[in-house]
Design a protein around this motif. Structure first.
Motif, PDB file in Angstrom:
ATOM      1  N   GLU A  73      20.280  40.858  -1.974  1.00  0.00           N
ATOM      2  CA  GLU A  73      18.868  40.469  -2.036  1.00  0.00           C
ATOM      3  C   GLU A  73      18.012  41.330  -1.102  1.00  0.00           C
ATOM      4  N   ILE A  74      18.493  41.570   0.108  1.00  0.00           N
ATOM      5  CA  ILE A  74      17.738  42.395   1.066  1.00  0.00           C
ATOM      6  C   ILE A  74      17.652  43.831   0.579  1.00  0.00           C
ATOM      7  N   ALA A  75      18.728  44.358   0.020  1.00  0.00           N
ATOM      8  CA  ALA A  75      18.716  45.732  -0.492  1.00  0.00           C
ATOM      9  C   ALA A  75      17.636  45.901  -1.562  1.00  0.00           C
ATOM     10  N   ILE A  78      14.197  45.983   0.042  1.00  0.00           N
ATOM     11  CA  ILE A  78      13.905  47.297   0.627  1.00  0.00           C
ATOM     12  C   ILE A  78      13.575  48.308  -0.465  1.00  0.00           C
ATOM     13  N   LYS A  79      14.347  48.247  -1.556  1.00  0.00           N
ATOM     14  CA  LYS A  79      14.157  49.204  -2.656  1.00  0.00           C
ATOM     15  C   LYS A  79      14.079  48.429  -3.970  1.00  0.00           C
ATOM     16  N   PRO A  80      12.881  47.953  -4.326  1.00  0.00           N
ATOM     17  CA  PRO A  80      12.736  47.093  -5.517  1.00  0.00           C
ATOM     18  C   PRO A  80      13.206  47.719  -6.824  1.00  0.00           C
ATOM     19  N   ASP A  81      13.176  49.043  -6.921  1.00  0.00           N
ATOM     20  CA  ASP A  81      13.606  49.709  -8.153  1.00  0.00           C
ATOM     21  C   ASP A  81      15.086  50.095  -8.128  1.00  0.00           C
ATOM     22  N   LEU A  82      15.843  49.484  -7.247  1.00  0.00           N
ATOM     23  CA  LEU A  82      17.264  49.797  -7.124  1.00  0.00           C
ATOM     24  C   LEU A  82      17.985  49.523  -8.443  1.00  0.00           C
ATOM     25  N   GLU A  83      18.761  50.515  -8.904  1.00  0.00           N
ATOM     26  CA  GLU A  83      19.490  50.370 -10.167  1.00  0.00           C
ATOM     27  C   GLU A  83      20.491  49.210 -10.091  1.00  0.00           C
ATOM     28  N   ILE A  84      20.729  48.602 -11.245  1.00  0.00           N
ATOM     29  CA  ILE A  84      21.624  47.451 -11.309  1.00  0.00           C
ATOM     30  C   ILE A  84      23.005  47.788 -10.752  1.00  0.00           C
ATOM     31  N   LYS A  85      23.514  48.971 -11.054  1.00  0.00           N
ATOM     32  CA  LYS A  85      24.868  49.283 -10.596  1.00  0.00           C
ATOM     33  C   LYS A  85      24.959  49.338  -9.079  1.00  0.00           C
ATOM     34  N   TRP A  86      23.846  49.748  -8.433  1.00  0.00           N
ATOM     35  CA  TRP A  86      23.864  49.790  -6.978  1.00  0.00           C
ATOM     36  C   TRP A  86      23.619  48.401  -6.394  1.00  0.00           C
ATOM     37  N   GLN A 146      21.798  49.246   5.944  1.00  0.00           N
ATOM     38  CA  GLN A 146      20.540  48.714   6.480  1.00  0.00           C
ATOM     39  C   GLN A 146      20.387  47.235   6.122  1.00  0.00           C
ATOM     40  N   ALA A 147      20.684  46.898   4.881  1.00  0.00           N
ATOM     41  CA  ALA A 147      20.595  45.505   4.440  1.00  0.00           C
ATOM     42  C   ALA A 147      21.625  44.632   5.152  1.00  0.00           C
ATOM     43  N   ASP A 148      22.811  45.182   5.364  1.00  0.00           N
ATOM     44  CA  ASP A 148      23.877  44.467   6.045  1.00  0.00           C
ATOM     45  C   ASP A 148      23.483  44.146   7.485  1.00  0.00           C
ATOM     46  N   ARG A 149      22.888  45.109   8.162  1.00  0.00           N
ATOM     47  CA  ARG A 149      22.455  44.900   9.545  1.00  0.00           C
ATOM     48  C   ARG A 149      21.303  43.899   9.615  1.00  0.00           C
ATOM     49  N   ALA A 150      20.421  43.937   8.629  1.00  0.00           N
ATOM     50  CA  ALA A 150      19.318  42.972   8.592  1.00  0.00           C
ATOM     51  C   ALA A 150      19.851  41.551   8.439  1.00  0.00           C
ATOM     52  N   CYS A 151      20.822  41.387   7.556  1.00  0.00           N
ATOM     53  CA  CYS A 151      21.429  40.069   7.375  1.00  0.00           C
ATOM     54  C   CYS A 151      22.116  39.628   8.664  1.00  0.00           C
ATOM     55  N   ALA A 152      22.805  40.551   9.320  1.00  0.00           N
ATOM     56  CA  ALA A 152      23.484  40.231  10.582  1.00  0.00           C
ATOM     57  C   ALA A 152      22.481  39.792  11.649  1.00  0.00           C
ATOM     58  N   PRO A 175      13.695  44.270   7.722  1.00  0.00           N
ATOM     59  CA  PRO A 175      12.645  44.954   6.963  1.00  0.00           C
ATOM     60  C   PRO A 175      11.345  44.153   6.926  1.00  0.00           C
ATOM     61  N   VAL A 176      10.244  44.859   6.929  1.00  0.00           N
ATOM     62  CA  VAL A 176       8.924  44.230   6.909  1.00  0.00           C
ATOM     63  C   VAL A 176       8.777  43.375   5.652  1.00  0.00           C
ATOM     64  N   GLY A 177       8.252  42.163   5.844  1.00  0.00           N
ATOM     65  CA  GLY A 177       7.984  41.289   4.700  1.00  0.00           C
ATOM     66  C   GLY A 177       9.150  40.455   4.251  1.00  0.00           C
TER      67      GLY A 177
END
Length: 205
Positions: A73-75, A78-86, A146-152, A175-177
């Motif tokens: 969810e955090i990833a 950060i990157k709303p257009d992130l491809e489904i596979k990622w 980055q997302a992992d560290r934010a969750c941590a 991440p902001v927001g």
């Protein structure tokens, strides 16, 4: 005088290096095959692996399964257009822990390269099983970290007894927001959450 033959030493059996999963699969830990990996086993295991070695407040541990859903969810935040596979790669970023458990970073560092090589082989097999490249590209690896560290950060401050300043020092600013109020789920609920998210992502591929 004839010399007596030395007695042959009986061969020792190699130690067992596989684990039987609840699905019935038998996973070779030294040479894991994608064909022996099932998402149901991963979800079941991760839902019962506690973050922070279980040193968290509340009636339920904060499981790696629930953590993984938050990281995905955090990833995307950060990157709303992130491809489904990622997105799927983000969900699976700790999937190897269904076999090896969640070791805290200082212990991983103490174990050294052999542990990292073992973890990498297992991660590669998991990725191949679900149609992902064995290794994430550098930019995706960085995003997931980055997302992992934010969750941590949120886990540390809300569940693990860290002060806000300590968490900022160890994990950086989230991440902001993005904000998060963590409510640890039971093992069965976390398992279902993980499976539901996996199903939604794989159906969208």
């Amino acid at each position: 005088m004839a010399q007596s033959r030395p007695k042959s030493t009986p061969k020792k059996e190699a130690p067992r290096a596989w684990q039987r999963m609840l699905s019935g699969r038998r996973l070779d830990l030294l040479d894991p095959s994608p064909f022996d990996i099932e998402i149901e086993d991963i979800a079941h295991g991760l839902a019962r692996v506690a973050r922070w070695n279980g040193q968290t407040i509340g009636d339920h541990a904060f499981s790696v399964a629930q953590h993984s859903c938050v990281v995905e969810e955090i990833a995307v935040h950060i990157k709303p257009d992130l491809e489904i596979k990622w997105r799927l790669a983000a969900l699976l970023h700790d999937a190897s822990e269904y076999v090896i458990g969640d070791m805290i970073s200082p212990f991983k560092a103490a174990l050294g390269v052999n542990y990292k090589a073992f973890e990498a082989r297992l991660e590669g097999a998991i990725h191949l099983r679900f149609g992902l490249p064995p290794r994430n590209p550098g930019n995706i690896k960085k995003l997931i970290k980055q997302a992992d560290r934010a969750c941590a950060y949120f886990e540390a401050t809300q569940l693990a007894g860290f002060s806000r300043s300590e968490s900022l020092g160890f994990f950086g600013r989230p991440p902001v927001g993005y904000d998060l109020k963590i409510e640890p789920l039971s093992a069965s609920a976390a398992q279902q959450l993980y499976l539901d998210r996996f199903t939604a992502l794989t159906q969208a591929l």
